[in-house]
Enzyme design. Sequence first.
Site, PDB file in Angstrom:
ATOM      1  N   CYS A 166       0.806  -1.223   0.000  1.00 34.43           N
ATOM      2  CA  CYS A 166       0.000   0.000   0.000  1.00 34.43           C
ATOM      3  C   CYS A 166       0.838   1.271   0.000  1.00 34.43           C
ATOM      4  O   CYS A 166       0.281   2.370  -0.004  1.00 34.43           O
ATOM      5  CB  CYS A 166      -0.953  -0.016   1.194  1.00 34.43           C
ATOM      6  SG  CYS A 166      -2.059  -1.436   1.171  1.00 34.43           S
ATOM      7  N   HIS A 306      -2.306   8.223   6.257  1.00 39.27           N
ATOM      8  CA  HIS A 306      -2.607   6.938   5.633  1.00 39.27           C
ATOM      9  C   HIS A 306      -4.046   6.559   5.976  1.00 39.27           C
ATOM     10  O   HIS A 306      -4.778   6.081   5.119  1.00 39.27           O
ATOM     11  CB  HIS A 306      -1.606   5.898   6.127  1.00 39.27           C
ATOM     12  CG  HIS A 306      -1.682   4.589   5.424  1.00 39.27           C
ATOM     13  ND1 HIS A 306      -1.544   4.461   4.054  1.00 39.27           N
ATOM     14  CD2 HIS A 306      -1.867   3.326   5.904  1.00 39.27           C
ATOM     15  CE1 HIS A 306      -1.644   3.181   3.724  1.00 39.27           C
ATOM     16  NE2 HIS A 306      -1.839   2.480   4.821  1.00 39.27           N
ATOM     17  N   GLU A 317      -0.969   5.284  13.811  1.00 38.05           N
ATOM     18  CA  GLU A 317      -0.666   6.546  13.141  1.00 38.05           C
ATOM     19  C   GLU A 317      -0.987   7.737  14.023  1.00 38.05           C
ATOM     20  O   GLU A 317      -0.247   8.738  14.032  1.00 38.05           O
ATOM     21  CB  GLU A 317      -1.435   6.641  11.825  1.00 38.05           C
ATOM     22  CG  GLU A 317      -0.991   7.808  10.962  1.00 38.05           C
ATOM     23  CD  GLU A 317      -1.564   7.757   9.557  1.00 38.05           C
ATOM     24  OE1 GLU A 317      -1.038   8.478   8.683  1.00 38.05           O
ATOM     25  OE2 GLU A 317      -2.533   7.001   9.313  1.00 38.05           O
ATOM     26  N   LYS A 335      -8.995   8.354   2.351  1.00 43.39           N
ATOM     27  CA  LYS A 335      -9.643   7.050   2.244  1.00 43.39           C
ATOM     28  C   LYS A 335     -11.072   7.058   2.785  1.00 43.39           C
ATOM     29  O   LYS A 335     -11.854   6.156   2.484  1.00 43.39           O
ATOM     30  CB  LYS A 335      -8.810   5.984   2.953  1.00 43.39           C
ATOM     31  CG  LYS A 335      -7.480   5.688   2.263  1.00 43.39           C
ATOM     32  CD  LYS A 335      -6.708   4.594   2.990  1.00 43.39           C
ATOM     33  CE  LYS A 335      -5.362   4.316   2.325  1.00 43.39           C
ATOM     34  NZ  LYS A 335      -4.392   5.409   2.542  1.00 43.39           N
ATOM     35  N   HIS A 340      -9.770   2.452   0.119  1.00 42.88           N
ATOM     36  CA  HIS A 340      -8.343   2.129   0.117  1.00 42.88           C
ATOM     37  C   HIS A 340      -7.986   1.478  -1.217  1.00 42.88           C
ATOM     38  O   HIS A 340      -8.321   0.324  -1.468  1.00 42.88           O
ATOM     39  CB  HIS A 340      -8.033   1.181   1.271  1.00 42.88           C
ATOM     40  CG  HIS A 340      -6.572   0.998   1.539  1.00 42.88           C
ATOM     41  ND1 HIS A 340      -5.578   1.453   0.688  1.00 42.88           N
ATOM     42  CD2 HIS A 340      -5.911   0.404   2.571  1.00 42.88           C
ATOM     43  CE1 HIS A 340      -4.403   1.155   1.174  1.00 42.88           C
ATOM     44  NE2 HIS A 340      -4.566   0.513   2.319  1.00 42.88           N
ATOM     45  N   PHE A 399       1.709  -3.410   3.939  1.00 41.36           N
ATOM     46  CA  PHE A 399       2.015  -4.750   4.429  1.00 41.36           C
ATOM     47  C   PHE A 399       3.477  -5.066   4.110  1.00 41.36           C
ATOM     48  O   PHE A 399       4.001  -4.695   3.059  1.00 41.36           O
ATOM     49  CB  PHE A 399       1.123  -5.788   3.750  1.00 41.36           C
ATOM     50  CG  PHE A 399      -0.295  -5.846   4.278  1.00 41.36           C
ATOM     51  CD1 PHE A 399      -0.704  -5.064   5.336  1.00 41.36           C
ATOM     52  CD2 PHE A 399      -1.216  -6.698   3.701  1.00 41.36           C
ATOM     53  CE1 PHE A 399      -2.016  -5.127   5.814  1.00 41.36           C
ATOM     54  CE2 PHE A 399      -2.517  -6.774   4.162  1.00 41.36           C
ATOM     55  CZ  PHE A 399      -2.920  -5.987   5.227  1.00 41.36           C
TER      56      PHE A 399
END
Length: 411
Positions: A166, A306, A317, A335, A340, A399
């Site tokens: 991502c 993010h 975060e 998002k 996403h 990831f």
Amino acid sequence: MTTADRSVAVTGLGLITPAGAGREATWAGLLRGTSAAARDPELKCCPVDFSCRIPELPPAVGRIGGGKAWRMGRFTRHAVLAAREAVADAGLRPGDGWDGARVAVIVGSGLAGAAHLEDQTLRFHQGGPELVAPTLVPMLISNMAAGEVALDLGARGPSLATDSACASGASALVVARDLLLSGACDIAVAGGSEAAVTPVVTTGFQRMGALSARGGEPAAASRPFAADRDGFVIAEGAAICVLERTADARARGRRGYALLAGAGQSTDAHHPTAPAPGGVVAETALRAALADAGLSASDVDHVDAHGTSTPLNDLTEAELIGRVLPHGPSVTAPKGVLGHSLGAAGAIEAAVTALTIHHGTVPPIANLTPRDLEFDLDCVTGAPRAQRVRAAVSHSFGFGGHNVVLALIPA
């Protein structure tokens, strides 16, 4: 090399997202602050049956032309279309004063042609080898978006794909900046594209507990930083930026939307899918981006988070922002509106950050009210906020523990 010499200008933007086809449509959708999530007929048999899809593209935007679309995967087509918009927006005309040997193309993707592989696997098992399309491999492999963009533009400089899950789109921008600053190219066409909203991929994310289960109200499912968030909404999208050395852009009369002034990267080495607690390794990337840009933490006015809407990511975060940026910069999370888009998300959010600086306006986080907010962050909610942004950071985490932070300042 001075900090000023190390900045590159974002001179063109191309966006194709669930909010709309094109830069202006996407920006307008973000300012409305309404989620694009809806039921998805292609997911009707899945435990999670909603997504954020790109709407049908108008002919003026969606036509590849030249009889070439048949050989391209969906993620590749979107990359080509976004690149065309970005290059035109930058005032560049391939083939007319364009030295293709000095143009680089870098496009990131996490799952690339997964949709085509899924379809062709089903065809193979249902009807045998003769039903497998001869275009399977070029529609599948992750480098083909960069390859087709280069072919479409006549770009003959370095061309490659980045894959950091991502964070892939953000990684592409870091590589592009490095190529420009090294002198390997004069123009870089860079970003990310993803089109992996398929039954198998979506179910895979659902089985690992990453997706929102708010099936009764899809448009309320993506809720970054809300106390009742329960997962992300899978999406598709593409963003391409044209980057040039700042001096080169100004020499041809282009200041750009913003300057990509710094970048930082790190790897958690903690867990395949979970972030390191407290964002302690992501902090390394954030501080590196600020140092690269010649900024202090207190200079940051705005964070494009993010913000996946998953319980663990948003907690991590928020702790990172609170610890490194305790003065309370404004925070947004695209998002909430766009879902996403996996490997495309970092590029989309970098483009949104550039637009935020350019317009002096911060888009709101969809589905978040001050009452819902779990953390002590200055999240923009409800309506866009007028703000002069002197410096902003855009976070991307993937990831595998990939952390990428970009630092942007006004052009």
